[in-house]
Write an enzyme that holds these catalytic residues in place. Sequence first.
Site, PDB file in Angstrom:
ATOM      1  NE  ARG A  52      -2.893   0.310   3.524  1.00 17.25           N
ATOM      2  CZ  ARG A  52      -3.896   0.537   4.276  1.00 17.25           C
ATOM      3  NH1 ARG A  52      -5.039   0.581   4.004  1.00 17.25           N
ATOM      4  NH2 ARG A  52      -3.586   1.252   5.337  1.00 17.25           N
TER       5      ARG A  52
ATOM      6  CB  THR B 233      -2.643   7.424  -2.136  1.00 19.83           C
ATOM      7  OG1 THR B 233      -1.998   5.891  -2.506  1.00 19.83           O
ATOM      8  CG2 THR B 233      -1.966   8.539  -2.700  1.00 19.83           C
TER       9      THR B 233
ATOM     10  CG  ASP C  77       1.871  -2.121   9.346  1.00 22.05           C
ATOM     11  OD1 ASP C  77       2.083  -3.156   9.233  1.00 22.05           O
ATOM     12  OD2 ASP C  77       2.058  -0.991   8.748  1.00 22.05           O
TER      13      ASP C  77
ATOM     14  CG  ASP D   3       5.508  -2.003  10.314  1.00 24.01           C
ATOM     15  OD1 ASP D   3       6.397  -2.406   9.324  1.00 24.01           O
ATOM     16  OD2 ASP D   3       5.377  -0.890  10.311  1.00 24.01           O
TER      17      ASP D   3
HETATM   18  C1  PRP Z   1      -1.374  -4.409   4.604  1.00 24.26           C
HETATM   19  C2  PRP Z   1      -2.063  -5.674   4.757  1.00 24.26           C
HETATM   20  C3  PRP Z   1      -2.761  -5.515   3.432  1.00 24.26           C
HETATM   21  C4  PRP Z   1      -3.126  -4.356   3.168  1.00 24.26           C
HETATM   22  C5  PRP Z   1      -4.501  -4.027   3.408  1.00 24.26           C
HETATM   23  O1  PRP Z   1      -0.026  -4.552   3.779  1.00 24.26           O
HETATM   24  O2  PRP Z   1      -1.070  -6.632   5.073  1.00 24.26           O
HETATM   25  O3  PRP Z   1      -1.969  -6.278   2.259  1.00 24.26           O
HETATM   26  O4  PRP Z   1      -2.182  -3.604   3.737  1.00 24.26           O
HETATM   27  O5  PRP Z   1      -4.888  -2.914   3.033  1.00 24.26           O
HETATM   28  P1  PRP Z   1      -6.066  -2.656   1.964  1.00 24.26           P
HETATM   29  O6  PRP Z   1      -7.010  -3.300   2.107  1.00 24.26           O
HETATM   30  O7  PRP Z   1      -6.139  -1.146   2.323  1.00 24.26           O
HETATM   31  O8  PRP Z   1      -5.020  -2.666   0.609  1.00 24.26           O
HETATM   32  P2  PRP Z   1       0.958  -3.322   3.498  1.00 24.26           P
HETATM   33  O9  PRP Z   1       0.967  -2.857   2.142  1.00 24.26           O
HETATM   34  O10 PRP Z   1       0.718  -2.105   4.652  1.00 24.26           O
HETATM   35  O11 PRP Z   1       2.317  -3.999   3.440  1.00 24.26           O
HETATM   36  P3  PRP Z   1       2.798  -5.050   4.658  1.00 24.26           P
HETATM   37  O12 PRP Z   1       2.312  -6.284   4.266  1.00 24.26           O
HETATM   38  O13 PRP Z   1       4.303  -5.038   4.574  1.00 24.26           O
HETATM   39  O14 PRP Z   1       2.686  -4.597   6.186  1.00 24.26           O
HETATM   40  N1  URA Z   2      -2.601  -2.829   7.285  1.00 27.08           N
HETATM   41  C1  URA Z   2      -2.367  -3.213   8.459  1.00 27.08           C
HETATM   42  O1  URA Z   2      -1.593  -4.005   8.652  1.00 27.08           O
HETATM   43  N2  URA Z   2      -3.484  -2.696   9.255  1.00 27.08           N
HETATM   44  C2  URA Z   2      -4.451  -1.854   9.095  1.00 27.08           C
HETATM   45  O2  URA Z   2      -5.155  -1.578   9.754  1.00 27.08           O
HETATM   46  C3  URA Z   2      -4.645  -1.463   7.765  1.00 27.08           C
HETATM   47  C4  URA Z   2      -3.807  -2.017   6.684  1.00 27.08           C
END
Ligand code: PRP
Ligand code: URA
Length: 220
Positions: free
Chosen positions: A113, A117, A211, A214
């Site tokens: 993500r 945005t 998150d 993280d």
């Molecule tokens: C997080 C999560 C999903 C996404 C969800 O990943 O693991 O993939 O956000 O959000 P959405 O439904 O609005 O798309 P992120 O891209 O933050 O990366 P990460 O897996 O490295 O934490």
């Molecule tokens: N990704 C996460 O890890 N947590 C949230 O709440 C949304 C996106």
Amino acid sequence: MATINGKEYPQLAILKMTSQLRTLMTIIRNKDTKRNDFIFYSDRINRLLVEEGLNYLPTREKVVQTRTGETYVGSEFVGKICAVPIIRAGLSMQNSIREVAKRIRIAHILIQRDEATAKPIFFKDWLPDDIENRFVFILDPMLATGGSANETIRSLKLKGVGEDKIIFINLVAAPEGIEAVLSAYPGIRIITAEVDQGLDENAYILPGLGDFGDIYFGTD
Ligand code: PRP
Ligand code: URA
């Protein structure tokens, strides 16, 4: 079938909120939970989720002889499966599915993500050539806006995977994400452990847990 804010979603399954699941969810949502406990207890929930996911695979009748010489009319799974963890947080669910499906293929899709945005950015995928012949389990613990899941489903459909063969395994979902995914792809299934209230101004799930990637991987 589940109902969210008065709307029925035939393709959505939410785990039964048992006292065990409530306790596990409370541990992983608690900001004071240490990382090793977060990993251990989210892995426990992931195991419950993938076990539930297997219930949506087709089976056919199989008759066996038992050691008593009697006949047992049972069943066996039909078809091959492939898991697609969305990197990075989806990787946390990979071991849980390997524990229950010995011959599973593991593909990967790298989507992040955009932090400003909240829109998904697709980088790369690694999918088996015969993916269109497999049942596909998308793995991602967080369903917020639905952008990352929809981008993944779009890629799978471009490779010929039918919606009826896609099962999205998810740990915490926002109603907005469920609506975004199931309105775009009404033939897929979503299995989640809990549906939360909604999203904040940064598209994070509330009450959520923060998150996930993280916390799980130690980059918070
Ligand atoms: C997080 C999560 C999903 C996404 C969800 O990943 O693991 O993939 O956000 O959000 P959405 O439904 O609005 O798309 P992120 O891209 O933050 O990366 P990460 O897996 O490295 O934490
Ligand atoms: N990704 C996460 O890890 N947590 C949230 O709440 C949304 C996106």
